[in-house]
Structure formats: structure tokens, C-alpha cells
Design a protein around this motif. Sequence first.
Motif, PDB file in Angstrom:
ATOM      1  N   PRO A   1      -1.662   3.352  11.477  1.00  0.00           N
ATOM      2  CA  PRO A   1      -0.574   4.039  12.166  1.00  0.00           C
ATOM      3  C   PRO A   1       0.805   3.619  11.707  1.00  0.00           C
ATOM      4  CG  PRO A   1      -2.248   3.348  13.723  1.00  0.00           C
ATOM      5  CD  PRO A   1      -2.594   2.728  12.401  1.00  0.00           C
ATOM      6  N   GLN A   2       0.998   2.305  11.415  1.00  0.00           N
ATOM      7  CA  GLN A   2       2.330   1.833  11.043  1.00  0.00           C
ATOM      8  C   GLN A   2       2.775   2.432   9.717  1.00  0.00           C
ATOM      9  OE1 GLN A   2      -0.326  -0.159  11.452  1.00  0.00           O
ATOM     10  NE2 GLN A   2      -0.399  -1.826   9.974  1.00  0.00           N
ATOM     11  N   ALA A   3       1.834   2.942   8.951  1.00  0.00           N
ATOM     12  CA  ALA A   3       2.207   3.543   7.678  1.00  0.00           C
ATOM     13  C   ALA A   3       2.790   4.939   7.859  1.00  0.00           C
ATOM     14  CB  ALA A   3       0.995   3.618   6.752  1.00  0.00           C
ATOM     15  N   HIS A   4       2.509   5.571   8.980  1.00  0.00           N
ATOM     16  CA  HIS A   4       2.943   6.948   9.181  1.00  0.00           C
ATOM     17  C   HIS A   4       3.673   7.151  10.500  1.00  0.00           C
ATOM     18  CE1 HIS A   4       0.559   8.275   5.713  1.00  0.00           C
ATOM     19  NE2 HIS A   4      -0.343   7.433   6.134  1.00  0.00           N
ATOM     20  N   GLY A   5       3.688   6.159  11.358  1.00  0.00           N
ATOM     21  CA  GLY A   5       4.330   6.304  12.659  1.00  0.00           C
ATOM     22  C   GLY A   5       3.366   6.891  13.668  1.00  0.00           C
ATOM     23  N   GLY A   6       3.466   6.448  14.916  1.00  0.00           N
ATOM     24  CA  GLY A   6       2.590   6.946  15.959  1.00  0.00           C
ATOM     25  C   GLY A   6       1.248   6.246  15.965  1.00  0.00           C
ATOM     26  N   ASP A   7       0.385   6.702  16.871  1.00  0.00           N
ATOM     27  CA  ASP A   7      -0.924   6.082  17.033  1.00  0.00           C
ATOM     28  C   ASP A   7      -2.037   6.886  16.384  1.00  0.00           C
ATOM     29  OD1 ASP A   7       0.217   4.031  18.525  1.00  0.00           O
ATOM     30  OD2 ASP A   7       0.072   5.175  20.386  1.00  0.00           O
ATOM     31  N   LEU A   8      -1.704   7.995  15.732  1.00  0.00           N
ATOM     32  CA  LEU A   8      -2.712   8.874  15.166  1.00  0.00           C
ATOM     33  C   LEU A   8      -3.342   8.225  13.936  1.00  0.00           C
ATOM     34  CD1 LEU A   8      -3.982  11.726  15.293  1.00  0.00           C
ATOM     35  CD2 LEU A   8      -2.204  12.460  13.712  1.00  0.00           C
ATOM     36  N   ARG A   9      -4.665   8.193  13.908  1.00  0.00           N
ATOM     37  CA  ARG A   9      -5.386   7.650  12.757  1.00  0.00           C
ATOM     38  C   ARG A   9      -6.052   8.807  12.010  1.00  0.00           C
ATOM     39  NH1 ARG A   9      -6.171   2.265  12.071  1.00  0.00           N
ATOM     40  NH2 ARG A   9      -5.397   0.917  13.708  1.00  0.00           N
ATOM     41  N   VAL A  10      -5.533   9.104  10.848  1.00  0.00           N
ATOM     42  CA  VAL A  10      -6.064  10.169  10.012  1.00  0.00           C
ATOM     43  C   VAL A  10      -6.957   9.551   8.945  1.00  0.00           C
ATOM     44  CG1 VAL A  10      -5.485  12.011   8.391  1.00  0.00           C
ATOM     45  CG2 VAL A  10      -4.072  11.634  10.424  1.00  0.00           C
ATOM     46  N   THR A  11      -8.148  10.105   8.774  1.00  0.00           N
ATOM     47  CA  THR A  11      -9.057   9.637   7.734  1.00  0.00           C
ATOM     48  C   THR A  11      -8.975  10.580   6.550  1.00  0.00           C
ATOM     49  OG1 THR A  11     -10.575   8.626   9.327  1.00  0.00           O
ATOM     50  CG2 THR A  11     -11.449   9.123   7.140  1.00  0.00           C
ATOM     51  N   GLU A  12      -8.644  10.026   5.386  1.00  0.00           N
ATOM     52  CA  GLU A  12      -8.549  10.809   4.158  1.00  0.00           C
ATOM     53  C   GLU A  12      -9.706  10.444   3.247  1.00  0.00           C
ATOM     54  OE1 GLU A  12      -3.642  10.994   4.082  1.00  0.00           O
ATOM     55  OE2 GLU A  12      -4.733   9.768   2.636  1.00  0.00           O
ATOM     56  N   VAL A  13     -10.342  11.446   2.680  1.00  0.00           N
ATOM     57  CA  VAL A  13     -11.455  11.218   1.752  1.00  0.00           C
ATOM     58  C   VAL A  13     -10.932  11.479   0.344  1.00  0.00           C
ATOM     59  CG1 VAL A  13     -13.832  11.783   1.188  1.00  0.00           C
ATOM     60  CG2 VAL A  13     -13.023  12.030   3.547  1.00  0.00           C
ATOM     61  N   TRP A  14     -10.809  10.410  -0.421  1.00  0.00           N
ATOM     62  CA  TRP A  14     -10.164  10.484  -1.735  1.00  0.00           C
ATOM     63  C   TRP A  14     -11.190  10.460  -2.868  1.00  0.00           C
ATOM     64  CZ3 TRP A  14      -5.031  10.742  -3.306  1.00  0.00           C
ATOM     65  CH2 TRP A  14      -4.085  10.732  -2.273  1.00  0.00           C
ATOM     66  N   PRO A  15     -11.021  11.326  -3.856  1.00  0.00           N
ATOM     67  CA  PRO A  15     -11.819  11.184  -5.082  1.00  0.00           C
ATOM     68  C   PRO A  15     -11.318   9.981  -5.865  1.00  0.00           C
ATOM     69  CG  PRO A  15     -10.229  12.968  -5.311  1.00  0.00           C
ATOM     70  CD  PRO A  15     -10.111  12.484  -3.892  1.00  0.00           C
ATOM     71  N   VAL A  16     -12.222   9.245  -6.474  1.00  0.00           N
ATOM     72  CA  VAL A  16     -11.821   8.083  -7.268  1.00  0.00           C
ATOM     73  C   VAL A  16     -12.249   8.289  -8.717  1.00  0.00           C
ATOM     74  CG1 VAL A  16     -11.873   6.498  -5.316  1.00  0.00           C
ATOM     75  CG2 VAL A  16     -13.939   6.813  -6.675  1.00  0.00           C
ATOM     76  N   SER A  17     -11.566   7.604  -9.597  1.00  0.00           N
ATOM     77  CA  SER A  17     -11.777   7.793 -11.033  1.00  0.00           C
ATOM     78  C   SER A  17     -13.116   7.194 -11.470  1.00  0.00           C
ATOM     79  CB  SER A  17     -10.647   7.104 -11.799  1.00  0.00           C
ATOM     80  OG  SER A  17     -10.726   5.694 -11.615  1.00  0.00           O
TER      81      SER A  17
END
Length: 424
Positions: free
Chosen positions: A196-212
Motif C-alpha cells: 500500500p505505501q507504494a501507491h497510497g491507501g490500503d488497497l492491495r492490488v496483485t499484478e501478474v508479471w511475465p518474466v524474462s
Amino acid sequence: MSTNAADEDRFPAVEELPQLIEKVLADPDMTKSVESHVRWVEGTLKRALKREDFRTQYGKSLRDLLGPGATALCEMTDNGELRVQELTTPPKHVTASQRRRSSILRRLASAAGVPSGAISYPKPTPKPTVPAWARSELHNRIRHEVDRKPSAPGRARLLVVVSLVLDTAARTGELCSIGIVDLAPDLSWVKITRNPQAHGGDLRVTEVWPVSPITQAALANWLPVRGLLVEDLQGGAGALLVVLHGNRVFHGQGAYKRGMPLRVHGLIDSYQAHAKELKAEVTNRGGSGWELPKNLEQLRRGVQERRASYDTDRQAGAKTPQWGPAVVLNPLLPEELEKKKTAAAFGKVAQAVDAFHQAREAAGDETDPQVLRARRTLRDATRLAWARSDHATTLKLLQQAKLANDDLPAAGYNEVLLDALERT
């Protein structure tokens, strides 16, 4: 000079401070990290109040202690006073500790209902990031090191950490929270839960990233090494990044043992040590060109800046790469929409398994292009189902679709990952 009962009568702040601390700590939303910071500042205030001059001047009320007393406290700590241990190192300029101390002092003043005298420190100038050309060269250097298949745990783990940062711009806390269950069946995607501290607020977003492919190779090399580290642990072992060596220092949850989840401070310290060791070793081997920064955050910010520039260029009409997560699991999206997307992903798994069996029967040869296409479709469907759910659900789906355990590799499941999931 220690305080006594008479002092407490003359200086009420001495007695009121512990009560104020407990009031602040009673906040149900307080994190363990902030709680430790509050205790740290409490200790500093108590050491200051043991000084007769400070106690006489600022101990008569919380208004004095947290107003002008907070100003004096900041100045004393800036000069290297009130340290728990006698240190010969000179006090630094503005640091995160100074800003954190002032923040806690303001929190205490707010809880006490008095004006705060804590000094407001400016943010320190960020250290320079790693330029794009250096990050590109770093990818090539990492590829070379991964191809060597390092068995030293520190080296194997470092390559995973650096590769993940280059691919996802993950922060240290986000890296430490990655578990085995957050790796895709074929190791080609990773789930990152943004703090949350990276984006503000208490919302936790899960991102699914492709990796090399480099990161995939680094993960495949690290998982067996990690398996040896966690084999003596009691109970589950789900963290991706784990401690290499135990110690006798007791923390809030007991002693650090080999194989336990690596924490943020441990990751920061280990990165600095192993990065320095790697650069020295490569230099001794006759290599050069390593641009690993001293701090992991410098590398992350450079990656993040590049990502932001891509977005800006694309908005301006430039044909720059689209760098972003493959799937975003956002709690704010309509629940019905998310359910439909998940159901569709699950349905594709069943269809892909049927198509795989049919291609096999028709071709009779695993190397037939028709079978290879069916395997690729099955792998992609399995990965997307995992991205929208978890491994337990995905494996159950494959079982219900009549895919034999021996055919799990056709769905993309990495054997080493399966072993790690079994251990968790």
C-alpha cells in the motif's frame, strides 16, 4: 541521573509518557513496523528524560516534552547524542531514521492533543539510478552467470532477486512477500502484491508479471538450492526467498533459522554483500562491465523510471514496448466481471486438455506439430487459470479434465516447482 518519585511529582511528563505510548499502540490499524518505531522513539525520550537538564526544562508537561522538547530531542540526536551504544562514527546528514523519528514524535503529539515541535526534515536526494544501457548490459551479465548454474546459495538467490527487479520493479518488501505459490506453473509469470505505501491507501492490488527467460532460468536454478535450505524446517516452507544461515539473535517471532522467510532488512544486507562479492569475483575472472548499484532501490527506481517513460512515449504516439503486468487482480473491479473472467479461464483449461488428448491420438507422435501446438495452448490456458486463482485450484481443474499426473509437464508444470509446492 535516574528519576525518582519526587521527580515524577515535579515532572508529570515522565509518568504520562508511558500512558501516552500505550494509547498510541492501542490503534488497531498499527503495523508491527510502526509499533517498533514507536518503541524506539519511546526509548530515546526516556534516555533524554534521564538527563537532569532536559527533564527540568521539558518534563513538566507533555506539551513541553512533545513541543520544544521534541525540537531539542531532534537536535540532540542529529549531534549523535542519546545513542544506545557509544559509537565513534560521526552523525550522518538527513537520513530515513531522522524522518521516521520526527514522524513518530508528531504522532505522539497528535495523540496527546498538543502542538508538535519535531523538526521536519526534507527528503534526502535520491541516489542516482542505473541507466538503461547499464541495465541492458546487466541482463547479459546475469544470463552468463545463470548459464554457469551457480550452486552457492547466495549467488543463486542474488540472481533471482536482481532478475525479478529488472522484470517487475518490485520493492524489497514485495520481493520478500513472494511465495512458491506465486510462481506460474512454467515459471514464466510471477504474482506481485503491491505494498500500500507504494501507491497510497490500503488497497492491495496483485499484478501478474511475465518474466524474462533469464529470470526463469535463475528461478529454475534457485529452487533446488532453496529446497535443500528448507528441508530441515518444521512445518510449511512457502517463501521464495529464504535465509541461508541461521543465527542466535532473537527477533519478534524467535530465532532466524536456515530456510525461514527472508525479511526486508536481511534482503537489503544480503544484496549489498553478495553484489559486492559477485563484482569482485567477476573482475578476478577477467570480466568487466558490471553495473550493479550499491543499493537495490537504485536499481528498482531505474527500472520504474524506464517503465514510466515507455508509458509517456506510447501516449505520445511512439511505438515503444508495452511494459506491464499480464493480469491485474484489482479488488475494486466488479465482482461479477471477475467471476466471468475466471470462469472463462477455467473453461479454456478443460477445452485445452480435450484438444491435447485428441491431437495425441490423431498424431501418435509427441513431436508432431499438431501435438506441440496443443501443448502450447494447454500451457497458456493453465497459466492463465493459475493467474486468476491458485495452484491447488488449477491442479484440481486439470485432474477433473482427465489430465494424468504424468502429463502435468504438458500443462507447463515445472517438476522442481511441483516438488516445492508439495513441501509447502
